[in-house]
Design a protein around this motif. Structure first.
Motif, mmCIF file in Angstrom:
data_model
loop_
_atom_site.group_PDB
_atom_site.id
_atom_site.type_symbol
_atom_site.label_atom_id
_atom_site.label_comp_id
_atom_site.label_asym_id
_atom_site.label_seq_id
_atom_site.Cartn_x
_atom_site.Cartn_y
_atom_site.Cartn_z
ATOM 1 N N ARG A 1 0.832 -1.212 0.000
ATOM 2 C CA ARG A 1 0.000 0.000 0.000
ATOM 3 C C ARG A 1 0.868 1.265 0.000
ATOM 4 N N ASP A 2 1.988 1.220 0.707
ATOM 5 C CA ASP A 2 2.787 2.427 0.962
ATOM 6 C C ASP A 2 3.858 2.700 -0.087
ATOM 7 N N ILE A 3 4.176 1.710 -0.931
ATOM 8 C CA ILE A 3 5.254 1.864 -1.924
ATOM 9 C C ILE A 3 4.661 1.616 -3.314
ATOM 10 N N PRO A 4 4.972 2.477 -4.309
ATOM 11 C CA PRO A 4 4.469 2.202 -5.666
ATOM 12 C C PRO A 4 4.898 0.805 -6.141
ATOM 13 N N GLN A 5 3.946 0.079 -6.723
ATOM 14 C CA GLN A 5 4.173 -1.344 -7.048
ATOM 15 C C GLN A 5 4.639 -1.489 -8.504
ATOM 16 N N VAL A 6 5.883 -1.122 -8.769
ATOM 17 C CA VAL A 6 6.369 -1.132 -10.152
ATOM 18 C C VAL A 6 6.798 -2.551 -10.546
ATOM 19 N N VAL A 7 6.171 -3.054 -11.618
ATOM 20 C CA VAL A 7 6.543 -4.370 -12.165
ATOM 21 C C VAL A 7 7.164 -4.118 -13.541
ATOM 22 N N PHE A 8 8.354 -4.658 -13.776
ATOM 23 C CA PHE A 8 9.126 -4.311 -14.974
ATOM 24 C C PHE A 8 8.910 -5.288 -16.134
ATOM 25 N N SER A 9 9.472 -6.500 -16.039
ATOM 26 C CA SER A 9 9.533 -7.398 -17.191
ATOM 27 C C SER A 9 8.414 -8.434 -17.139
ATOM 28 N N GLU A 10 8.177 -9.025 -18.307
ATOM 29 C CA GLU A 10 7.062 -9.961 -18.493
ATOM 30 C C GLU A 10 6.997 -11.060 -17.419
ATOM 31 N N ASP B 1 8.663 -11.247 -14.444
ATOM 32 C CA ASP B 1 9.085 -10.905 -13.074
ATOM 33 C C ASP B 1 8.118 -11.478 -12.041
ATOM 34 N N ALA B 2 8.677 -11.819 -10.868
ATOM 35 C CA ALA B 2 7.870 -12.430 -9.808
ATOM 36 C C ALA B 2 6.831 -11.461 -9.243
ATOM 37 N N GLY B 3 7.005 -10.178 -9.451
ATOM 38 C CA GLY B 3 6.068 -9.191 -8.910
ATOM 39 C C GLY B 3 6.734 -7.834 -8.877
ATOM 40 N N ALA B 4 6.244 -6.968 -7.953
ATOM 41 C CA ALA B 4 6.782 -5.608 -7.867
ATOM 42 C C ALA B 4 8.125 -5.610 -7.137
ATOM 43 N N TYR B 5 9.023 -4.714 -7.581
ATOM 44 C CA TYR B 5 10.357 -4.607 -6.985
ATOM 45 C C TYR B 5 10.713 -3.156 -6.707
ATOM 46 N N ILE B 6 11.468 -2.957 -5.631
ATOM 47 C CA ILE B 6 12.194 -1.692 -5.429
ATOM 48 C C ILE B 6 13.528 -1.899 -6.138
ATOM 49 N N GLY C 1 12.641 -13.948 -7.000
ATOM 50 C CA GLY C 1 12.735 -14.006 -8.444
ATOM 51 C C GLY C 1 11.614 -14.869 -9.021
ATOM 52 N N PRO C 2 11.583 -15.082 -10.351
ATOM 53 C CA PRO C 2 12.553 -14.585 -11.329
ATOM 54 C C PRO C 2 12.469 -13.062 -11.489
ATOM 55 N N PHE C 3 13.569 -12.497 -11.974
ATOM 56 C CA PHE C 3 13.628 -11.050 -12.170
ATOM 57 C C PHE C 3 14.465 -10.754 -13.420
ATOM 58 N N GLY C 4 13.908 -9.935 -14.309
ATOM 59 C CA GLY C 4 14.629 -9.548 -15.530
ATOM 60 C C GLY C 4 15.667 -8.515 -15.153
ATOM 61 N N GLU C 5 16.942 -8.915 -15.092
ATOM 62 C CA GLU C 5 17.937 -8.003 -14.522
ATOM 63 C C GLU C 5 18.879 -7.418 -15.561
ATOM 64 N N GLN D 1 12.377 -7.445 -3.602
ATOM 65 C CA GLN D 1 11.050 -7.881 -4.033
ATOM 66 C C GLN D 1 10.038 -7.500 -2.953
ATOM 67 N N LEU D 2 8.970 -6.828 -3.357
ATOM 68 C CA LEU D 2 7.933 -6.410 -2.403
ATOM 69 C C LEU D 2 6.974 -7.574 -2.201
ATOM 70 N N VAL D 3 7.029 -8.159 -1.022
ATOM 71 C CA VAL D 3 6.270 -9.389 -0.809
ATOM 72 C C VAL D 3 4.910 -9.097 -0.165
ATOM 73 N N GLY D 4 4.808 -7.990 0.570
ATOM 74 C CA GLY D 4 3.519 -7.677 1.207
ATOM 75 C C GLY D 4 3.708 -7.373 2.677
ATOM 76 N N LYS D 5 2.812 -6.493 3.189
ATOM 77 C CA LYS D 5 2.805 -6.111 4.603
ATOM 78 C C LYS D 5 4.185 -5.576 5.035
ATOM 79 N N ASP D 6 4.954 -6.378 5.805
ATOM 80 C CA ASP D 6 6.223 -5.845 6.318
ATOM 81 C C ASP D 6 7.407 -6.678 5.815
ATOM 82 N N LYS D 7 7.262 -7.267 4.626
ATOM 83 C CA LYS D 7 8.326 -8.172 4.186
ATOM 84 C C LYS D 7 8.842 -7.868 2.776
#
Ligand SMILES: Cc1cc2nc3c(=O)[nH]c(=O)nc-3n(C[C@H](O)[C@H](O)[C@H](O)COP(=O)(O)O)c2cc1C
Length: 447
Positions: A115-124, A126-131, A256-260, A154-160
């Protein structure tokens, strides 16, 4: 420059910042727009309406190498020489209580990174949103010396979050030392840091050095820091946002996976877990995000590599015009004003040994633009002798990520400078008046 927003203002004044006001989906759409920008004018972008977040998202800030120089108060032509000279002298930090980065404070349990961080997802895939533009700051568990490094989370949710700390990266070593004592590592993730810290975090600073002090040296003024609200860690008082927490001992989870940055995917790996204890930010915070392997990332990773190689090669070859990493950062091109034949060969050898990732080195004369890949290929094709100017060094690894390591075994050097004894035969043509021509004055307007 002492703040991220000063850098944004600088780009705005130069008309190198574009604004996007329509609502943008942080999943894929934001990156798609950024990619088109990087392929064209390559300006910075500010997305002012990102779905699911009230915070504007800024990206492609370092699309140009000259912006890295400007952020550090330097001219691009002197960049590497000055960085090598400045690095040695750290400046002690300046501690303050009234910190803009703590204008808004959220503490656990009222935290939700989804909720507090923009959830940017990059590559096709990717496991999800990343900082991706977070600088992780931690004091050494014994000495207290601060390390700073960019690490994707990797933004996993809540406080993780899940964090990739690729050994022998220093943060991974700090964590291993805490873990050996069964302790978690207190750590802060800084977004929108002062440019000196951004550069220090991307550089290979010696393990024992304090990177907050090195950041001060690079900005020419002590870094203003303040104490985190929930952990015993100092962070830049003027940053945009700080995520406070700790890297947990003895736990690894699938990340991951993450398009790096190699433009391919890092598969799922067991990586570290970060528990968030607080989030602080400016009331009008900007959120920075970086596309791994995009122009911004390659400048941030490339300039420290160029600096390191400059340091090593200039010991043998004083007449370096510049060092570039065109195309990618596993190779470099060194432009020199050669005084004897040994200088080009010594430059090849010093550069290949000077940075572990460096796999391919090309040395060119100073009438070749090392930043222009086509000009470098021209030099190889017209000035290098394959029989004698190509050096291969077997069985030395460059990029050591386990799963692709065997592809990165062996190094290659090419001396693409013209022989001094034949210099007149290789003089490049010049076309008098070319620089002063404005084509619009000559070509008929067909409208
Ligand atoms: C934008 C950006 C993102 C990065 N992401 C990672 C990452 O996720 N994991 C990693 O090990 N290194 C990453 N790096 C590289 C490290 O930050 C860099 O190698 C740093 O110098 C290592 O710090 P150290 O000197 O503390 O070992 C990234 C670099 C940049 C510029």
């Amino acid at each position: 420059m002492e703040t991220f927003r000063e850098l944004i203002d600088h780009l705005d004044k130069r008309r190198e910042l574009a604004f996007v006001d329509r609502k943008v989906n942080p999943k894929h759409e934001l990156t798609a727009v950024m990619r088109r920008m990087q392929a064209g004018a390559n300006h910075a972008l500010m997305f002012r309406d990102v779905a699911g977040s009230d915070i504007p998202v800024v990206t492609n800030v370092f699309g140009f190498r000259r912006t890295v120089a400007a952020a550090l108060g330097l001219e691009e032509k002197d960049l590497l020489r000055t960085l090598v000279a400045k690095e040695a002298r750290g400046l002690p930090v300046d501690r303050v209580d009234d910190a803009p980065v703590q204008q808004v404070v959220s503490l656990a349990p009222d935290i939700d990174v989804a909720r507090d961080i923009p959830q940017v997802v990059f590559s096709e895939h990717d496991a999800g949103a990343y900082i991706t533009a977070g600088i992780l700051i931690a004091p050494h568990p014994e000495t207290g010396a601060y390390n700073a490094s960019w690490n994707r989370c990797q933004l996993v949710g809540k406080d993780k979050l899940r964090v990739r700390m690729m050994p022998p990266q220093h943060l991974g070593r700090y964590h291993a030392e805490a873990e050996a004592k069964a302790q978690n590592l207190p750590c802060a993730i800084v977004i929108g840091a002062p440019p000196g810290l951004m550069f220090s975090a991307a550089s290979k600073v010696p393990y024992e050095a304090d990177e907050l002090e090195v950041a001060g040296a690079w900005q020419g003024k002590p870094l203003r820091v303040t104490r985190c609200k929930t952990i015993p860690v100092d962070v830049p008082a003027d940053a945009e946002m700080v995520i406070e927490g700790e890297v947990i001992a003895d736990i690894r989870e699938d990340e991951g996976p993450f398009g790096e940055f190699t433009d391919s995917y890092v598969p799922v790996m067991k990586n570290h877990v970060f528990r968030v204890t607080g989030i602080t930010r400016r009331s009008d915070a900007l959120y920075h995000t970086i596309l791994a392997g995009g122009t911004e990332d390659l400048n941030l990773v490339g300039v420290p590599i160029q600096t390191e190689i400059y340091k090593k090669v200039s010991a043998f070859v004083p007449q370096i015009k510049d060092i570039a990493t065109p195309g990618y950062v596993f190779g470099c091109v060194i432009s020199i004003n050669k005084q004897n034949e040994d200088q080009a060969r010594n430059a090849v050898l010093a550069a290949l040994g000077g940075y572990s990732w460096t796999k391919i080195v090309v040395v060119v004369d100073d009438d070749v633009d090392p930043f222009n890949a086509a000009d470098v290929l021209w030099a190889i094709q017209t000035r290098a002798t394959p029989d004698t100017d190509v050096y291969t060094i077997p069985r030395v690894s460059s990029y050591t990520r386990e799963d692709v390591r065997e592809v990165h075994s062996g190094k290659l050097g090419i001396d693409a400078t013209a022989p001094l004894s034949m210099k007149p035969l290789f003089e490049r043509r010049r076309f008098p008046g070319e620089d002063a021509i404005n084509l619009e004055d000559y070509i008929v307007d067909r409208d």
